[in-house]
Design a protein around this motif. Structure first.
Motif, PDB file in Angstrom:
ATOM      1  N   HIS A  32      13.057 -16.495 -25.163  1.00  0.00           N
ATOM      2  CA  HIS A  32      12.879 -17.952 -25.197  1.00  0.00           C
ATOM      3  C   HIS A  32      11.417 -18.316 -25.463  1.00  0.00           C
ATOM      4  N   GLU A  33      10.484 -17.508 -24.968  1.00  0.00           N
ATOM      5  CA  GLU A  33       9.071 -17.746 -25.247  1.00  0.00           C
ATOM      6  C   GLU A  33       8.766 -17.485 -26.720  1.00  0.00           C
ATOM      7  N   GLU A  35      10.783 -17.911 -29.224  1.00  0.00           N
ATOM      8  CA  GLU A  35      11.256 -19.058 -30.004  1.00  0.00           C
ATOM      9  C   GLU A  35      10.258 -20.207 -29.918  1.00  0.00           C
ATOM     10  N   ASP A  36       9.707 -20.437 -28.733  1.00  0.00           N
ATOM     11  CA  ASP A  36       8.689 -21.484 -28.578  1.00  0.00           C
ATOM     12  C   ASP A  36       7.448 -21.174 -29.416  1.00  0.00           C
ATOM     13  N   LEU A  37       7.029 -19.909 -29.409  1.00  0.00           N
ATOM     14  CA  LEU A  37       5.861 -19.503 -30.193  1.00  0.00           C
ATOM     15  C   LEU A  37       6.114 -19.666 -31.689  1.00  0.00           C
ATOM     16  N   GLN A  39       8.224 -21.715 -33.051  1.00  0.00           N
ATOM     17  CA  GLN A  39       8.279 -23.149 -33.330  1.00  0.00           C
ATOM     18  C   GLN A  39       6.870 -23.749 -33.378  1.00  0.00           C
ATOM     19  N   THR A  40       6.017 -23.377 -32.452  1.00  0.00           N
ATOM     20  CA  THR A  40       4.643 -23.875 -32.450  1.00  0.00           C
ATOM     21  C   THR A  40       3.914 -23.450 -33.715  1.00  0.00           C
ATOM     22  N   CYS A  69      -1.389 -18.513 -31.773  1.00  0.00           N
ATOM     23  CA  CYS A  69      -0.548 -19.267 -30.832  1.00  0.00           C
ATOM     24  C   CYS A  69      -0.265 -18.429 -29.586  1.00  0.00           C
ATOM     25  N   ILE A  73      -1.369 -19.371 -25.740  1.00  0.00           N
ATOM     26  CA  ILE A  73      -0.441 -19.519 -24.616  1.00  0.00           C
ATOM     27  C   ILE A  73      -0.789 -18.548 -23.502  1.00  0.00           C
TER      28      ILE A  73
END
Length: 174
Positions: A32-33, A35-37, A39-40, A69, A73
């Motif tokens: 899930h992290e 996917e966030d990365l 997306q960012t 990115c 994070i």
């Protein structure tokens, strides 16, 4: 953004999403992290699409953005406070039997082996073998000379060849 650039960006997102997520996972992020990365990274691509699309080596440029990115994070308190000792459960996708168990064992062994590498060596291995960038693209993405990519790969592969997690998969023989 004009319609032609918008379409080119949308095509790029569709094409690059799976490899960006996979690269982030192999760089140490949870799914899930990752996917966030990804997306960012793609949001940053959108805001700077003129620079991204005109880059000499777009893939290297974008993976450099992904690494930045990830570094950003990891500087946050949230990342430092997350629990590493609690394994994330593997989602069940309807795969039963020894094949699914074997795939999970292999994935776990690969993740553990990669985690045992130093960060610079892991970055090189992931970009070179999992993302399949060339040595030159990997060097550009990491901002290092191609010779450094080669030497880090050599050290990392020697370390992986002797890794207990991967040796267990092969029956423990070299």
């Amino acid at each position: 953004m004009d319609p032609d650039n918008e379409a080119a960006y949308a095509d790029y997102v569709e094409q690059s999403w799976p490899t960006l997520v996979r690269a982030a996972v192999f760089l140490g992020a949870r799914p899930h992290e990752a996917e966030d990365l990804a997306q960012t990274t793609l949001v940053r691509c959108y805001t700077g699409w003129d620079r991204v699309s005109s880059a000499d080596n777009r893939d290297a440029y974008v993976y450099r953005m992904l690494l930045n990115c990830l570094r950003d994070i990891r500087r946050t308190r949230w990342w430092k406070d997350r629990q590493y000792d609690v394994p994330e459960s593997v989602p069940h996708r309807g795969h039963d039997g020894p094949d699914a168990a074997e795939r999970i064992a292999v994935a776990d062994a690969v993740h553990r082996a990669l985690a045992a590498l130093s960060k610079p060596n892991r970055d090189v291995v992931v970009l070179r073998y999992f993302v399949q960038l060339t040595e030159k693209q990997t060097a550009e993405a990491l901002g290092i000379p191609p010779g450094t990519v080669k030497s880090r790969l050599s050290r990392a592969l020697a370390h992986l060849a002797a890794n207990d997690h991967l040796l267990d998969l092969s029956g423990g023989t070299q």
